[in-house]
Design a protein around this motif. Sequence first.
Motif, PDB file in Angstrom:
ATOM      1  N   THR A 296     -29.736 -17.753  39.953  1.00  0.00           N
ATOM      2  CA  THR A 296     -29.502 -17.059  38.696  1.00  0.00           C
ATOM      3  C   THR A 296     -28.522 -15.928  38.978  1.00  0.00           C
ATOM      4  O   THR A 296     -28.717 -15.145  39.910  1.00  0.00           O
TER       5      THR A 296
ATOM      6  N   ARG B 261     -28.536 -19.082  34.421  1.00  0.00           N
ATOM      7  CA  ARG B 261     -29.650 -19.603  35.216  1.00  0.00           C
ATOM      8  C   ARG B 261     -29.452 -21.077  35.580  1.00  0.00           C
ATOM      9  O   ARG B 261     -28.703 -21.783  34.942  1.00  0.00           O
TER      10      ARG B 261
ATOM     11  N   LYS C 268     -22.602  -8.002  35.234  1.00  0.00           N
ATOM     12  CA  LYS C 268     -22.292  -6.862  34.366  1.00  0.00           C
ATOM     13  C   LYS C 268     -20.769  -6.773  34.237  1.00  0.00           C
ATOM     14  O   LYS C 268     -20.057  -6.683  35.248  1.00  0.00           O
TER      15      LYS C 268
ATOM     16  N   ARG D 224     -20.625 -19.489  32.186  1.00  0.00           N
ATOM     17  CA  ARG D 224     -21.454 -18.823  31.178  1.00  0.00           C
ATOM     18  C   ARG D 224     -20.532 -18.484  30.018  1.00  0.00           C
ATOM     19  O   ARG D 224     -19.661 -17.630  30.123  1.00  0.00           O
TER      20      ARG D 224
ATOM     21  N   THR E   2     -24.377  -7.038  30.233  1.00  0.00           N
ATOM     22  CA  THR E   2     -24.832  -7.935  31.292  1.00  0.00           C
ATOM     23  C   THR E   2     -25.334  -9.222  30.662  1.00  0.00           C
ATOM     24  O   THR E   2     -26.104  -9.190  29.701  1.00  0.00           O
ATOM     25  N   ARG E   3     -24.882 -10.345  31.208  1.00  0.00           N
ATOM     26  CA  ARG E   3     -25.352 -11.647  30.760  1.00  0.00           C
ATOM     27  C   ARG E   3     -25.691 -12.499  31.978  1.00  0.00           C
ATOM     28  O   ARG E   3     -25.001 -12.455  32.999  1.00  0.00           O
ATOM     29  N   SER E   4     -26.744 -13.279  31.841  1.00  0.00           N
ATOM     30  CA  SER E   4     -27.243 -14.087  32.957  1.00  0.00           C
ATOM     31  C   SER E   4     -26.897 -15.556  32.776  1.00  0.00           C
ATOM     32  O   SER E   4     -26.712 -16.037  31.661  1.00  0.00           O
TER      33      SER E   4
ATOM     34  N   SER F  70     -26.735 -12.577  37.336  1.00  0.00           N
ATOM     35  CA  SER F  70     -26.707 -11.561  36.285  1.00  0.00           C
ATOM     36  C   SER F  70     -25.443 -10.747  36.508  1.00  0.00           C
ATOM     37  O   SER F  70     -25.317 -10.047  37.524  1.00  0.00           O
TER      38      SER F  70
END
Length: 105
Positions: free
Chosen positions: A26, A75, A30, A58, A71-73, A28
């Motif tokens: 995963t 996975r 920023k 993403r 911030t986007r993750s 994350s």
Amino acid sequence: MLSTFSFGNEAEILDVKVSKYDDTYTFSVKILHADSGWEHYVNKYEVLDKDGNVIATRTLLHPHENEQPFTRSLRGVHIQGTDIVYLSANDSVDGYSKLYEGRLP
């Protein structure tokens, strides 16, 4: 983990946290960018291998004008055979940021 540089109007990756769960990762991420609406915003970031092949993307579906940095993750990323990856953010006008090298945990 990653080098951070400033590139004017390009998206800037400020921080990346990578976690491993079983056999997937995963990310994350920023990002800082002067999003100014639908005409100019960060629309995705990518995780790449050492040869520049895209491992995962993403997609960011809207501008983040009032949320900076954001911030986007991402996975469930499968990565095999390396402990080094590269990340790059893309904005709808200026294109891709410089590559940021990172090591997986």
